[in-house]
Design a protein around this motif. Structure first.
Motif, mmCIF file in Angstrom:
data_model
loop_
_atom_site.group_PDB
_atom_site.id
_atom_site.type_symbol
_atom_site.label_atom_id
_atom_site.label_comp_id
_atom_site.label_asym_id
_atom_site.label_seq_id
_atom_site.Cartn_x
_atom_site.Cartn_y
_atom_site.Cartn_z
ATOM 1 N N SER A 54 -1.479 14.733 2.270
ATOM 2 C CA SER A 54 -2.394 14.234 1.242
ATOM 3 C C SER A 54 -1.798 14.367 -0.155
ATOM 4 O O SER A 54 -2.159 13.595 -1.051
ATOM 5 C CB SER A 54 -3.747 14.956 1.327
ATOM 6 O OG SER A 54 -3.656 16.286 0.881
ATOM 7 N N ALA A 55 -0.875 15.316 -0.360
ATOM 8 C CA ALA A 55 -0.201 15.410 -1.658
ATOM 9 C C ALA A 55 0.599 14.148 -1.948
ATOM 10 O O ALA A 55 0.698 13.697 -3.093
ATOM 11 C CB ALA A 55 0.716 16.628 -1.689
ATOM 12 N N ALA A 56 1.160 13.554 -0.900
ATOM 13 C CA ALA A 56 1.943 12.329 -1.065
ATOM 14 C C ALA A 56 1.081 11.079 -1.047
ATOM 15 O O ALA A 56 1.382 10.100 -1.734
ATOM 16 C CB ALA A 56 3.000 12.243 0.045
ATOM 17 N N GLU A 57 -0.008 11.103 -0.285
ATOM 18 C CA GLU A 57 -0.786 9.887 -0.042
ATOM 19 C C GLU A 57 -2.006 9.732 -0.948
ATOM 20 O O GLU A 57 -2.392 8.608 -1.280
ATOM 21 C CB GLU A 57 -1.238 9.860 1.423
ATOM 22 C CG GLU A 57 -0.112 9.659 2.415
ATOM 23 C CD GLU A 57 0.414 8.241 2.424
ATOM 24 O OE1 GLU A 57 -0.384 7.306 2.263
ATOM 25 O OE2 GLU A 57 1.634 8.058 2.587
ATOM 26 N N SER A 58 -2.635 10.835 -1.326
ATOM 27 C CA SER A 58 -3.887 10.737 -2.104
ATOM 28 C C SER A 58 -3.940 11.870 -3.113
ATOM 29 O O SER A 58 -4.866 12.677 -3.105
ATOM 30 C CB SER A 58 -5.099 10.814 -1.168
ATOM 31 O OG SER A 58 -5.090 12.051 -0.458
ATOM 32 N N ASN A 59 -2.979 11.909 -3.975
ATOM 33 C CA ASN A 59 -2.777 13.034 -4.881
ATOM 34 C C ASN A 59 -3.728 12.969 -6.071
ATOM 35 O O ASN A 59 -3.326 12.742 -7.212
ATOM 36 C CB ASN A 59 -1.318 13.011 -5.338
ATOM 37 C CG ASN A 59 -0.981 14.188 -6.222
ATOM 38 O OD1 ASN A 59 -1.661 15.204 -6.198
ATOM 39 N ND2 ASN A 59 0.055 14.035 -7.012
ATOM 40 N N VAL A 60 -5.025 13.153 -5.794
ATOM 41 C CA VAL A 60 -6.056 13.096 -6.819
ATOM 42 C C VAL A 60 -7.050 14.234 -6.593
ATOM 43 O O VAL A 60 -7.006 14.933 -5.585
ATOM 44 C CB VAL A 60 -6.803 11.736 -6.799
ATOM 45 C CG1 VAL A 60 -5.869 10.603 -7.190
ATOM 46 C CG2 VAL A 60 -7.405 11.464 -5.432
ATOM 47 N N SER A 61 -7.948 14.414 -7.548
ATOM 48 C CA SER A 61 -8.873 15.542 -7.488
ATOM 49 C C SER A 61 -9.979 15.379 -6.450
ATOM 50 O O SER A 61 -10.584 16.359 -6.040
ATOM 51 C CB SER A 61 -9.497 15.767 -8.870
ATOM 52 O OG SER A 61 -10.128 14.586 -9.333
ATOM 53 N N ALA A 103 -7.637 4.254 2.813
ATOM 54 C CA ALA A 103 -8.721 4.989 2.154
ATOM 55 C C ALA A 103 -8.738 6.426 2.626
ATOM 56 O O ALA A 103 -8.261 6.772 3.708
ATOM 57 C CB ALA A 103 -10.070 4.330 2.453
ATOM 58 N N GLY A 104 -9.331 7.275 1.781
ATOM 59 C CA GLY A 104 -9.554 8.660 2.152
ATOM 60 C C GLY A 104 -8.360 9.566 1.892
ATOM 61 O O GLY A 104 -7.328 9.146 1.372
ATOM 62 N N ARG A 105 -8.522 10.811 2.271
ATOM 63 C CA ARG A 105 -7.495 11.820 1.986
ATOM 64 C C ARG A 105 -6.155 11.465 2.623
ATOM 65 O O ARG A 105 -5.105 11.779 2.075
ATOM 66 C CB ARG A 105 -7.966 13.194 2.468
ATOM 67 C CG ARG A 105 -6.965 14.301 2.153
ATOM 68 C CD ARG A 105 -7.562 15.671 2.144
ATOM 69 N NE ARG A 105 -6.628 16.606 1.527
ATOM 70 C CZ ARG A 105 -6.938 17.827 1.123
ATOM 71 N NH1 ARG A 105 -8.167 18.278 1.244
ATOM 72 N NH2 ARG A 105 -6.031 18.614 0.568
#
Length: 234
Positions: A82-89, A127-129
């Motif tokens: 998820s750090a690589a794919e959806s790195n948001v809060s 979509a998603g984490r």
């Protein structure tokens, strides 16, 4: 004298006309700015959040998983993905392109145009984490979703955070699905082998076609996440 007076009146009328035009232009520009502000507020409300806050650099804190329990090595891997794919809060509700969705009762299934990279101008439903496509989610949820809704041929699969975690955890833990025992490889310290194996699915992991600004930091991020997960598991 009358000619001078007439000329003066004419000049005065021109000045008033120019002033009127300037006032009209200012009013028009103010109206445009107001309309733009309203449109932004509507977008802000519909997206469900303001500007994205980037996370995940080795010194920063990545959100914990919502799912409870499980193998700490697999959990650390999930947070690294998820750090690589959806790195948001708020990773569980983000769709490709950075907007957020409110309804997670099912996969958002929004087809968003890709603006950069090798797949530019194609459409993605990521979509998603874990940035799962609609088709991937439907396929994997059938195998790993712990609490599907509906019945028989009309199953439905909630996309709520705990279920995103549960489906990906079950998938990564399934040696038959990958042709390899990922938890065992992680325990042997073979993270590079695991990332290479997963790069066909998550293309930002270093061996795929879409590296990003986080790709080079993933080994360090994984070690940080693993230390956290092992500490919590004790």
């Amino acid at each position: 004298m009358r000619a001078v007076e007439s000329s003066a009146r004419s000049n005065g009328w021109c000045e008033l006309t120019e002033q009127s035009k300037e006032n009209t232009l200012n009013s028009f520009l103010a109206g445009c700015a107001c309309a733009a502000g309203v449109m932004f507020l509507l977008w802000y409300w519909q997206a469900g959040s303001g500007p994205l806050r980037r996370l995940g650099a080795p010194g920063q804190q990545l959100p914990a998983l919502v799912m409870r329990g499980g193998d700490p090595y697999v959990r650390a891997l999930m947070r690294t993905i998820s750090a690589a794919e959806s790195n948001v809060s708020q990773p569980y509700s983000v769709v490709y392109g950075g907007q957020y969705v409110r309804d997670l009762s099912r996969h958002p299934d929004r087809c968003v145009r890709i603006v950069t990279g090798p797949n530019k101008n194609n459409c993605t439903t990521a979509a998603g984490r874990y940035q799962m496509l609609t088709t991937t989610w439907d396929e994997k949820a059938r195998n790993y979703h712990p609490h599907p809704g509906g019945f028989w041929l009309w199953k439905s699969y909630s996309f709520e955070p705990e279920f995103q975690d549960a489906v990906v955890y079950g998938w990564l833990s399934d040696s038959y699905a990958w042709g390899a025992d990922i938890p065992q490889l992680l325990r042997q310290g073979k993270l590079d082998e695991v990332l290479r194996l997963l790069s066909g699915t998550w293309t930002s992991l270093g061996y795929g076609i879409e590296d990003n600004s986080m790709t080079g930091d993933l080994p360090e991020i994984y070690q940080k996440m693993l230390r956290e997960e092992l500490r919590v598991a004790r």
